[in-house]
Motif scaffolding. Structure first.
Motif, PDB file in Angstrom:
ATOM      1  N   LYS A  32     -12.699  -3.151   2.548  1.00  0.00           N
ATOM      2  CA  LYS A  32     -11.337  -3.647   2.365  1.00  0.00           C
ATOM      3  C   LYS A  32     -10.465  -3.145   3.509  1.00  0.00           C
ATOM      4  O   LYS A  32     -10.421  -3.736   4.576  1.00  0.00           O
ATOM      5  N   SER A  33      -9.782  -2.044   3.326  1.00  0.00           N
ATOM      6  CA  SER A  33      -8.828  -1.590   4.347  1.00  0.00           C
ATOM      7  C   SER A  33      -9.461  -0.733   5.440  1.00  0.00           C
ATOM      8  O   SER A  33      -8.831  -0.474   6.454  1.00  0.00           O
ATOM      9  N   GLY A  34     -10.691  -0.293   5.239  1.00  0.00           N
ATOM     10  CA  GLY A  34     -11.322   0.559   6.247  1.00  0.00           C
ATOM     11  C   GLY A  34     -12.811   0.688   5.986  1.00  0.00           C
ATOM     12  O   GLY A  34     -13.326   0.188   4.970  1.00  0.00           O
ATOM     13  N   LYS A  35     -13.519   1.374   6.887  1.00  0.00           N
ATOM     14  CA  LYS A  35     -14.970   1.457   6.805  1.00  0.00           C
ATOM     15  C   LYS A  35     -15.462   2.150   5.540  1.00  0.00           C
ATOM     16  O   LYS A  35     -16.581   1.893   5.077  1.00  0.00           O
ATOM     17  N   THR A  36     -14.652   3.053   4.987  1.00  0.00           N
ATOM     18  CA  THR A  36     -15.067   3.768   3.784  1.00  0.00           C
ATOM     19  C   THR A  36     -14.390   3.239   2.520  1.00  0.00           C
ATOM     20  O   THR A  36     -14.611   3.777   1.434  1.00  0.00           O
ATOM     21  N   PRO A 159      -7.376   8.844   5.936  1.00  0.00           N
ATOM     22  CA  PRO A 159      -8.034   8.002   6.939  1.00  0.00           C
ATOM     23  C   PRO A 159      -8.259   8.767   8.237  1.00  0.00           C
ATOM     24  O   PRO A 159      -7.756   9.873   8.434  1.00  0.00           O
ATOM     25  N   MET A 160      -9.017   8.156   9.141  1.00  0.00           N
ATOM     26  CA  MET A 160      -9.430   8.863  10.358  1.00  0.00           C
ATOM     27  C   MET A 160      -8.242   9.314  11.204  1.00  0.00           C
ATOM     28  O   MET A 160      -8.316  10.334  11.884  1.00  0.00           O
ATOM     29  N   ASP A 161      -7.135   8.584  11.144  1.00  0.00           N
ATOM     30  CA  ASP A 161      -5.979   8.985  11.951  1.00  0.00           C
ATOM     31  C   ASP A 161      -5.134  10.056  11.256  1.00  0.00           C
ATOM     32  O   ASP A 161      -4.090  10.458  11.775  1.00  0.00           O
ATOM     33  N   ARG A 162      -5.605  10.558  10.095  1.00  0.00           N
ATOM     34  CA  ARG A 162      -4.896  11.627   9.383  1.00  0.00           C
ATOM     35  C   ARG A 162      -5.839  12.796   9.079  1.00  0.00           C
ATOM     36  O   ARG A 162      -5.608  13.565   8.151  1.00  0.00           O
ATOM     37  N   ARG A 163      -6.878  12.950   9.888  1.00  0.00           N
ATOM     38  CA  ARG A 163      -7.857  13.977   9.601  1.00  0.00           C
ATOM     39  C   ARG A 163      -7.333  15.395   9.806  1.00  0.00           C
ATOM     40  O   ARG A 163      -7.883  16.354   9.260  1.00  0.00           O
ATOM     41  N   GLU A 164      -6.262  15.564  10.586  1.00  0.00           N
ATOM     42  CA  GLU A 164      -5.668  16.898  10.695  1.00  0.00           C
ATOM     43  C   GLU A 164      -5.121  17.345   9.342  1.00  0.00           C
ATOM     44  O   GLU A 164      -5.191  18.530   8.988  1.00  0.00           O
ATOM     45  N   GLU A 165      -4.580  16.394   8.577  1.00  0.00           N
ATOM     46  CA  GLU A 165      -4.085  16.726   7.241  1.00  0.00           C
ATOM     47  C   GLU A 165      -5.245  17.089   6.314  1.00  0.00           C
ATOM     48  O   GLU A 165      -5.142  18.028   5.508  1.00  0.00           O
ATOM     49  N   ASN A 204      -1.591  15.133  -0.457  1.00  0.00           N
ATOM     50  CA  ASN A 204      -0.228  14.841   0.011  1.00  0.00           C
ATOM     51  C   ASN A 204      -0.011  13.365   0.264  1.00  0.00           C
ATOM     52  O   ASN A 204       1.062  12.961   0.702  1.00  0.00           O
ATOM     53  N   VAL A 205      -1.014  12.534  -0.005  1.00  0.00           N
ATOM     54  CA  VAL A 205      -0.887  11.104   0.296  1.00  0.00           C
ATOM     55  C   VAL A 205      -0.251  10.366  -0.880  1.00  0.00           C
ATOM     56  O   VAL A 205      -0.171  10.885  -1.995  1.00  0.00           O
TER      57      VAL A 205
END
Length: 262
Positions: A32-36, A159-165, A204-205
């Protein structure tokens, strides 16, 4: 509808049975919205099985669900049945047994009944008689007060662009608590807080109602506490979720606040 707890259980069992029938079968996996963020025929058919039970018993209520044409937000007034046919689809498609069919009833924005069924693990968490039962036995949240003996779960998906969180979430847990466990199903994690197996859950999401409401209600009914990141009572439209056994809530909340890097 005389017994919403019983109807939630019956609906969740219907969906869980369909999900289990198709478990470890050769199913086409779509994204759907991403690979996972995956979905299968089993998700859709399990939600349809839940909907059939609910519609037959409470046709005037709104159906809120992850799949198909169900509503995607909880109405402010009236009754709504909130459904996640397979919470933990990523586990499901890999043959992992930790997946949950989740059903909750919300009235005027407040949860009033919940059932989380994990058919491959033969576990059922449900509200009953003003409390919570696991496989028919009454359970409560843990009474642990020592963070070094606590187990806490980071949940929902970064998601991958929030992996620091995500990294900050895991670091916040391992620096404060005895252990970290992540079952891969938010509803399973919340059920385990309600039953005392886990002591806290953090994210936190922004969460979806089908990923959270049933489990939140289970934790509260079992004696625990659930807030947002500000420490205010959690609502289905809040950003973040902090659930705990109660005595450890301040420590769990502190860990959740660290995810934003503040």
């Amino acid at each position: 509808m005389s017994d919403p707890d019983a109807l939630a259980l019956r609906a969740a069992r219907a969906g869980a049975e369909r999900a289990h029938d198709l478990f470890r079968r050769d199913l086409a996996v779509e994204t759907k919205s991403g690979k996972t963020d995956v979905v299968t025929r089993a998700d859709r058919e399990a939600q349809a099985a839940v909907a059939a039970v609910v519609d037959d018993a409470d046709a005037d209520a709104t159906l809120v669900g992850e799949e198909a044409a169900a509503a995607k937000s909880v109405p402010e007034t009236g009754r709504a049945w909130v459904v996640d046919p397979i919470d933990g689809t990523h586990n499901y498609v890999r043959g992992g047994r930790c997946f949950t069919t989740s059903v909750s009833l919300v009235a005027d924005g407040e949860p009033v009944a919940a059932a989380n069924v994990l058919p491959a693990m033969d576990d059922t968490y449900r509200t009953v008689d003003g409390g919570v039962a696991l496989n028919g036995t009454p359970v409560t949240t843990s009474d642990r007060t020592d963070p070094e003996r606590a187990i806490v779960c980071p949940t929902i998906w970064w998601p991958m662009d929030r992996r620091e969180e995500y990294a900050r979430a895991t670091r916040a847990i391992v620096e404060r608590f005895g252990d970290l466990k992540r079952p891969g199903s938010a509803q399973a994690a919340l059920g385990r807080v309600a039953a005392g197996e886990l002591d806290g859950v953090i994210t936190n999401v922004e969460t979806n109602p089908w990923d959270t409401i049933a489990g939140v209600h289970l934790v509260r009914e079992a004696g625990g506490r659930v807030t947002d990141l500000d420490g205010d009572r959690w609502t289905h439209d809040a950003r973040g979720l902090v659930a705990s056994n109660g005595p450890l809530h301040d420590a769990v909340l502190d860990a959740a606040r660290a995810i934003d890097g503040a």
